[in-house]
Write an enzyme that holds these catalytic residues in place. Structure first.
Site, PDB file in Angstrom:
ATOM      1  N   LYS A 195      -2.138  -3.530  -4.261  1.00  0.00           N
ATOM      2  CA  LYS A 195      -1.962  -4.949  -3.912  1.00  0.00           C
ATOM      3  C   LYS A 195      -3.078  -5.845  -4.435  1.00  0.00           C
ATOM      4  O   LYS A 195      -3.444  -6.837  -3.802  1.00  0.00           O
ATOM      5  CB  LYS A 195      -1.835  -5.114  -2.390  1.00  0.00           C
ATOM      6  N   ASP A 227       1.292  -0.326   8.615  1.00  0.00           N
ATOM      7  CA  ASP A 227       2.260  -1.290   9.155  1.00  0.00           C
ATOM      8  C   ASP A 227       3.532  -0.617   9.663  1.00  0.00           C
ATOM      9  O   ASP A 227       4.198  -1.136  10.573  1.00  0.00           O
ATOM     10  CB  ASP A 227       2.600  -2.360   8.115  1.00  0.00           C
TER      11      ASP A 227
END
Length: 457
Positions: free
Chosen positions: A160, A195
């Site tokens: 990311k 997550d």
């Protein structure tokens, strides 16, 4: 005119044929997924197993009895979120703040990144008047990690856009605590999760049937509550394994298919997407079902139809010629309209610099989008069905989070339909999980604290 229309329809369906799998294909995907999970849980995990099946060390789910104040960090992109969760009589009071992370911090020394995180925590606790309270904290760190305990997690590699030196291979909790100590904060990190686990835990707080968590967003992943007797590689207290207690397993299922087991349903479009990606040969399952890639799969089909002379009179705009220019959100926007409504579709074509198009062209574009998203939903459903087969509960809630699932108009219904076909006698429900990345981390901190107090007592 009808004959021309029939010819176009036939050519379109021929191009889409490889994307339209049969039920037996999805049954095979489910079986292969289960085989890979079993391999990943072995004492010496089979090198051919794509699913790493990481033990998260989260051994309990919230039951509503948790009380107190807990902090949470949520880091998974260019923003850091700091949250305060207060649990009172089953009620959840939530406060949060978002702090940006500058690009130079994302690629600079790791020490500076964690110093910035600690400074953000300090700002938050001072704002809330909590600087003198000893607060337990959960940390949602959504990067590939190998977990060695609930509060010991080593970063495998950055993703990311992060490239901070001195972090890969290191324990992120140690790095965080060092930065917190420099700020002289009383905060202590008691749990690290990703997550996916957060989505499951946040949902389980309100739904005791929740045993599976799924992320269907830019990327995809899944976790579930596994019986420790089935985990051959369990290294903790053997009594726990013998008693058959539960622990959440992080499957990292995006890598499913890396070993070639999904080649039987891989299309020319998938191969093109894989080759132009930053990680060819990796994350094969993710590239077939997640938001980062679905738009590109659709673009590959559209380009072929244009080159065939079937779409847009054979004219390929420069925008459509550009990889990744057909965003996955376009699928959601186009499919959210009734078939006779074309406002969203026309807006998409305008953004793609398609100047001339007919009603038939519009129908074809929608048909391509539907074929790509339907296959993605069915493949995701096959993975969920494999997880359901491992969970020994008569009824299971599957917590799902992520922008693809949240915003696509038919993803939920199509997943539900395919799971029902694959497991016709199984009772389940798919349920949107709200803010798992934040609330889930704080709840795991609460569970950890409660278990520690119980042990000391």
């Amino acid at each position: 005119m009808p004959s021309k229309m029939t010819h176009q329809t036939n050519m379109v369906e021929k191009r889409l044929n490889s994307l339209q799998c049969e039920l037996k294909d999805y049954e095979q995907v489910m079986q292969l997924m289960n085989e890979n999970m079993k391999k990943g849980l072995k004492e010496q995990p089979d090198i051919s197993a794509d699913l790493k099946m990481y033990i998260t060390y989260v051994r309990s789910l919230p039951n509503g009895s948790e009380v107190g104040k807990f902090l949470a960090l949520d880091l998974g992109g260019t923003n850091l979120r700091v949250l305060l969760l207060e649990l009172i009589d089953g009620q959840v009071l939530l406060k949060s703040s978002i702090y940006s992370i500058a690009e130079n911090t994302m690629i600079g020394p790791g020490k500076e990144l964690f110093s910035h995180i600690a400074a953000c925590i300090q700002q938050f606790v001072e704002r809330e008047g909590l600087e003198n309270e000893d607060l337990p904290m959960g940390f949602t760190f959504s990067f590939p990690c190998k977990q060695f305990g609930l509060k010991k997690s080593h970063l495998v590699n950055w993703t990311k856009g992060f490239k901070c030196d001195g972090v890969e291979g290191e324990d992120i909790v140690t790095l965080l605590h060092n930065a917190i100590a420099e700020q002289k904060l009383l905060v202590r990190c008691v749990a690290v999760i990703n997550d996916t686990v957060g989505a499951m835990v946040a949902c389980a707080h309100l739904d005791q049937d929740c045993q599976i968590g799924i992320i269907l967003g830019t990327g995809t992943n899944a976790c579930y509550m596994e019986n420790t007797t089935k985990i051959e590689k369990w290294r903790e207290d053997n009594t726990i394994r013998q008693h058959g207690e539960g622990v959440i397993i992080n499957t990292e299922w995006g890598a499913f298919g890396n070993n070639g087991c999904l080649d039987f349903i891989t299309t020319e479009y998938d191969k093109a997407v894989d080759q132009m990606s930053k990680n060819p040969g990796e994350q094969i399952y993710e590239k077939m079902i997640s938001g980062m890639y679905l738009g590109e799969v659709a673009r590959q089909v559209l380009v072929k139809l244009i080159q065939d002379g079937i779409l847009f009179k054979g004219h390929l705009s420069n925008r459509l010629r550009t990889p990744m220019a057909f965003y996955t959100k376009y699928l959601s926007e186009i499919e959210s309209e009734e078939e006779h409504e074309l406002d969203n579709l026309k807006q998409v074509l305008d953004e793609l610099h398609v100047m001339e198009y007919s009603l038939t062209d519009c129908v074809i574009v929608r048909r391509v989008c539907e074929a790509v998203s339907t296959r993605a939903a069915y493949l995701a459903a096959a993975g969920v069905a494999a997880l359901l087969e491992r969970v020994e509960k008569s009824f299971v809630t599957i917590a799902v989070d992520g922008s693809l699932y949240r915003y696509h108009p038919t993803f939920h219904s199509k997943m539900t339909d395919m799971i029902g076909q694959l497991l016709p006698h199984r009772k389940f429900r798919l349920k949107l999980s709200n803010d798992g990345s934040g609330i889930g981390a704080a709840l795991v901190a609460a569970i950890s604290t409660q278990m520690t107090i119980a042990t000391l007592a």
